[in-house]
Design a protein around this motif. Structure first.
Motif, PDB file in Angstrom:
ATOM      1  N   THR A  83     -11.148  -5.258   3.323  1.00 16.44           N
ATOM      2  CA  THR A  83     -10.627  -6.535   2.830  1.00 16.44           C
ATOM      3  C   THR A  83     -11.335  -7.703   3.503  1.00 16.44           C
ATOM      4  OG1 THR A  83      -8.465  -5.510   2.447  1.00 16.44           O
ATOM      5  CG2 THR A  83      -8.544  -7.913   2.530  1.00 16.44           C
TER       6      THR A  83
ATOM      7  N   GLY B 286      -5.110   2.719   7.538  1.00 14.44           N
ATOM      8  CA  GLY B 286      -5.315   1.350   7.082  1.00 14.44           C
ATOM      9  C   GLY B 286      -6.429   0.601   7.766  1.00 14.44           C
TER      10      GLY B 286
ATOM     11  N   ALA C  62      -7.548   5.080   2.955  1.00 13.63           N
ATOM     12  CA  ALA C  62      -6.655   4.219   3.740  1.00 13.63           C
ATOM     13  C   ALA C  62      -5.574   5.039   4.417  1.00 13.63           C
ATOM     14  CB  ALA C  62      -6.024   3.155   2.835  1.00 13.63           C
TER      15      ALA C  62
ATOM     16  N   THR D 198      -4.985  -5.506  -3.719  1.00  8.86           N
ATOM     17  CA  THR D 198      -6.365  -5.352  -4.191  1.00  8.86           C
ATOM     18  C   THR D 198      -6.781  -6.485  -5.123  1.00  8.86           C
ATOM     19  OG1 THR D 198      -5.618  -4.021  -6.070  1.00  8.86           O
ATOM     20  CG2 THR D 198      -6.171  -2.845  -4.047  1.00  8.86           C
TER      21      THR D 198
ATOM     22  N   TRP E 254      -9.182   0.037   5.277  1.00  5.38           N
ATOM     23  CA  TRP E 254      -8.689  -0.915   4.271  1.00  5.38           C
ATOM     24  C   TRP E 254      -8.759  -2.344   4.815  1.00  5.38           C
ATOM     25  CZ3 TRP E 254      -6.471   0.521  -0.576  1.00  5.38           C
ATOM     26  CH2 TRP E 254      -5.941  -0.533  -1.304  1.00  5.38           C
TER      27      TRP E 254
ATOM     28  N   ILE F  48      -9.846   5.277  -2.801  1.00  7.94           N
ATOM     29  CA  ILE F  48      -9.774   4.238  -1.770  1.00  7.94           C
ATOM     30  C   ILE F  48      -8.450   4.320  -1.020  1.00  7.94           C
ATOM     31  CG2 ILE F  48      -9.829   1.756  -1.362  1.00  7.94           C
ATOM     32  CD1 ILE F  48     -11.527   1.475  -3.859  1.00  7.94           C
ATOM     33  N   ALA F  49      -7.355   4.512  -1.765  1.00  7.28           N
ATOM     34  CA  ALA F  49      -6.047   4.620  -1.119  1.00  7.28           C
ATOM     35  C   ALA F  49      -5.971   5.858  -0.243  1.00  7.28           C
ATOM     36  CB  ALA F  49      -4.948   4.652  -2.182  1.00  7.28           C
TER      37      ALA F  49
ATOM     38  N   LEU G  70       0.823  -1.204   0.000  1.00 10.46           N
ATOM     39  CA  LEU G  70       0.000   0.000   0.000  1.00 10.46           C
ATOM     40  C   LEU G  70       0.859   1.256   0.000  1.00 10.46           C
ATOM     41  CD1 LEU G  70      -2.982   0.771   0.036  1.00 10.46           C
ATOM     42  CD2 LEU G  70      -2.873   0.885   2.520  1.00 10.46           C
TER      43      LEU G  70
ATOM     44  N   GLY H  35      -1.641  -5.112   1.763  1.00 10.90           N
ATOM     45  CA  GLY H  35      -2.530  -4.102   1.218  1.00 10.90           C
ATOM     46  C   GLY H  35      -2.823  -4.306  -0.249  1.00 10.90           C
TER      47      GLY H  35
END
Length: 747
Positions: free
Chosen positions: A86, A79, A74, A136, A82, A70-71, A35, A134
């Motif tokens: 997940t 995080g 995070a 995707t 995130w 999205i990042a 990430l 991290g």
């Protein structure tokens, strides 16, 4: 059923909490290493130029376009969002997979499928990497599954699969699958969605799109070294084998085309057969193999291939799922030893499994009669025990056939790897280990058995004896148990299962001792004057044992498995060897071993006692849980009857026959109380004895019919002692007159 379901959901919850906690307890700077590609100082969110300038981002331009928000979230939540996102994606995949299992599915399988699927996903390396790094890559998997099994209408299905292809281009292989299975609108929609999103990304980021699609040939040149072990694709394997340049590219294209043709053809076949989930998994395995770069977090498709059914026998059904789960969940070095001959297989295990699933494994069709009803495993009953509650686990059923060899080899290898890791982790402190060493020495002095120092120095004075002890210590610890297991597997498969279970129990119990009682061996005790004959003089503050220093725990000495495993070998040989000289040879090994471990100053006398205790407990647990070693099989027992008077096994047979007669008398009493009309049919069922499996069903049916119909002449003849269709009277000593499954004792 309800308790099992609750237990499995609890296991899935524990695994999910463990994964989440393992990530969130790390400092913010150490979470989600991949990430950092997004939120790091030189990440996508902070780079002014191209996404690919830092050579860290390997996704498509569309992925860079849509994943930025999205990042950014995070980065703002360190995080946490995130991680939980997940987790929700994994749960979603598990629920969809449980819903999409190829039918017919039993009620039990349907109820337990979801928690089992989620648990296996949590244990798999792709999901663990997605949590820790991290990644995707599980997003395209979920989009495809939702598009194939949840979305209503072909248009929405095609849109979801097209979005997944825009994130991971090899997912576009699902368009041919849709086309050839009759969902042509979905196929066209998925291809159109992929093209539209790629054009959108090209319009928004033309320079990045040119870099990805043209300069790097759809991302083939991005990321770490393509010949690294992390790249589990055909392209990576060819590079690792030393091929490069135009020859490698040409061979890769030819192999990839062959895999695509064969794999998609098989996927279409299984989709038309009603196994759409298997077809989706096979298409994903094709994508894994033919993609220019396939990193570990992208191989989740392989785990889905475990739903395929392989083998006509029930005993073989678990082999393929076991291989898939082991390959996806364990690193290659745990699956295979680090030796030259297994190196290529170990380094390309994921690729080999994906290729096998895509083009080779003969999955059963739903029209095959064995799809729902495999050939059942023949179970046998252990001989009667002195205690009524033995075996304690009746569901631990015993079989006389050999287990699958490949599964056994991998299970032994994985079990030993886990044992080695736990043994290495059970270090304790050096001070506590030495304190325990002084405790052991003091106890031995009290008992008058502290002979280690004297015997160690006596061995050193005899050069050839020291060399022999050193050789024996370093050579025979592993080969002899493996040789005995191999011989049992070949010659006596039923005894192999019994002996293997005892050895496994003993080893697990030894790990408990290593963990809770670290112990310094005599050679590492300062001030006691012991001589390390194997490794010679050591600096006890920093002992050095060559390459084994970092991979072995020198303070895992109580109990001594050197002696414990040798004692297991001796017990097995004494119990099963047919000749006296073989039994005597079996006793020699543990006797030499105890002399060796003491003479080389590697163990105390009480360590050997501890080894004997865990081995004895291992045999006892095997006996209590699964019953006696001797099994009752009709053929084997019939063969034993003529020689029972001279055979040492005659006594158990006689005792068993007595109990069988008692059971027969009780059964006769119950039959006498039944209706008169049912007696002839019941007698026929009793006299059927050990007929063929189909005859048992016929006897039961005739017993039911006997209540309303008169017995046939053949039934009367059978009830009077003759065989059906024959006037010959039956020998009263015929073992078939005894209880079913138990022959008569010799008169």
């Amino acid at each position: 059923m309800g308790a099992a379901r609750i237990a499995l959901w609890l296991v899935a919850a524990v695994l999910a909490i463990r994964q989440t906690a393992a990530v969130l307890r790390l400092p913010p700077g150490e979470r989600f290493m991949d990430l950092e590609t997004w939120i790091g100082e030189n990440g996508v969110l902070h780079v002014e130029g191209s996404l690919y300038d830092a050579d860290r981002f390997t996704g498509t331009p569309f992925a860079g376009l849509v994943l930025k928000p999205i990042a950014r979230s995070a980065e703002q939540t360190l995080g946490v969002a995130w991680t939980f996102g997940t987790l929700l994606l994994v749960v979603g995949i598990g629920l969809v997979v449980a819903r999409a299992l190829p039918g017919p599915v039993s009620r039990r399988s349907g109820v337990l499928a979801a928690p089992i699927a989620i648990s296996l996903l949590m244990l798999s390396l792709p999901v663990r990497n997605s949590f820790h790094l991290g990644q995707t890559s599980i997003i395209p998997v979920l989009l495809v599954l939702v598009g194939c099994f949840v979305a209503r209408g072909e248009r929405s299905s095609g849109v979801l699969i097209g979005i997944a292809a825009a994130l991971q281009p090899t997912v576009l292989l699902f368009a041919p699958l849709l086309w050839f299975t009759g969902r042509r609108r979905a196929a066209i929609t998925s291809a159109g969605t992929f093209a539209a999103l790629s054009v959108l990304a090209w319009a928004a980021m033309p320079s990045d799109s040119w870099t990805y699609w043209v300069e790097h040939v759809a991302g083939a040149g991005l990321g770490s070294r393509p010949d690294g072990l992390a790249n589990q694709s055909l392209h990576g394997a060819l590079l690792r084998f030393g091929l490069e340049g135009p020859l490698e590219i040409a061979l890769y294209i030819v192999l990839a085309a062959a895999v695509v043709w064969l794999g998609l053809r098989r996927a279409v076949h299984y989709a038309k057969d009603g196994q759409l989930l298997l077809a989706v998994a096979l298409t994903g395995c094709v994508a894994v193999a033919v993609s220019p770069t396939t990193w570990q977090h992208q191989v989740l498709w392989l785990l889905l291939a475990a739903v395929g059914r392989v083998g006509k026998r029930a005993s073989d059904r678990m082999l393929w799922p076991f291989l898939v789960i082991a390959t996806v969940s364990l690193p290659g070095k745990m699956l295979l030893p680090n030796i030259l001959i297994t190196g290529p297989i170990r380094d390309n295990a994921v690729l080999i499994a994906a290729l096998a699933a895509a083009v080779a494994v003969p999955f059963l069709s739903r029209t095959d009669p064995h799809f729902r009803r495999p050939v059942p495993t023949e179970y046998v009953t252990p001989a009667a025990s002195r205690w009524s509650r033995v075996p304690l686990l009746p569901f631990w059923r015993r079989v006389v056939t050999r287990p699958n060899l490949l599964m056994e080899l991998i299970a032994i290898r994985v079990g030993y790897s886990i044992y080695s890791r736990i043994r290495l982790a059970a270090t304790g402190s050096v001070d506590s280990a030495r304190e325990h060493g002084r405790q052991i020495n003091s106890i031995e002095q009290t008992l008058g058995i502290d002979i280690e120092h004297w015997f160690n120095h006596a061995v050193v004075k005899v050069g050839w004896l020291e060399d022999f002890f050193n050789f024996y210590y370093t050579t025979f610890h592993f080969p002899i148990p493996l040789i005995i297991l191999a011989l049992l597997y070949i010659r006596r498969p039923a005894d192999y299962r019994w002996a293997r279970s005892a050895l496994a129990f003993a080893t697990v119990l030894a790990l408990v001792g290593f963990w809770f009682y670290p112990l310094s061996p005599p050679r590492l005790m300062p001030g006691m004057g012991f001589i390390d004959t194997v490794h010679k003089t050591q600096d006890l503050a920093n002992p050095e044992f060559g390459p084994l220093t970092a991979v072995t725990n020198q303070y895992a000495a109580m109990p001594s498995l050197h002696f414990g495993w040798s004692l297991w070998c001796g017990v097995v040989v004494v119990m099963l060897a047919p000749k006296m000289w073989m039994k005597a040879l079996g006793l020699v090994h543990p006797l030499i071993t105890i002399c060796v471990i003491v003479g080389t100053a590697n163990h105390w006398i009480l360590d050997a006692v501890g080894g004997a205790v865990v081995v004895g407990t291992g045999f006892a647990l095997t006996y209590v849980l699964s019953g006696r070693r001797k099994l009752l099989t009709p053929d084997a027992m019939k063969a034993r009857v003529p020689a029972a008077r001279t055979s040492p096994e005659a006594v158990p047979v006689l005792e068993l026959a007595k109990s069988a007669r008692a059971a027969q008398a009780a059964r006769s009493s119950r039959l006498a109380e039944s209706s008169v009309a049912a007696r002839p049919a019941a007698a026929s069922a009793e006299s059927g004895g050990l007929g063929k499996p189909g005859e048992l069903g016929k006897s039961a049916e005739s017993a039911k019919a006997g209540q309303t119909a008169k017995p046939s002449p053949s039934v009367k003849a059978t009830a009077q002692g003759g065989s059906e269709g024959s006037d010959e009277p039956r020998d009263p000593r015929d073992p078939r007159d005894e209880a079913p499954g138990v022959p008569a004792a010799p008169k």
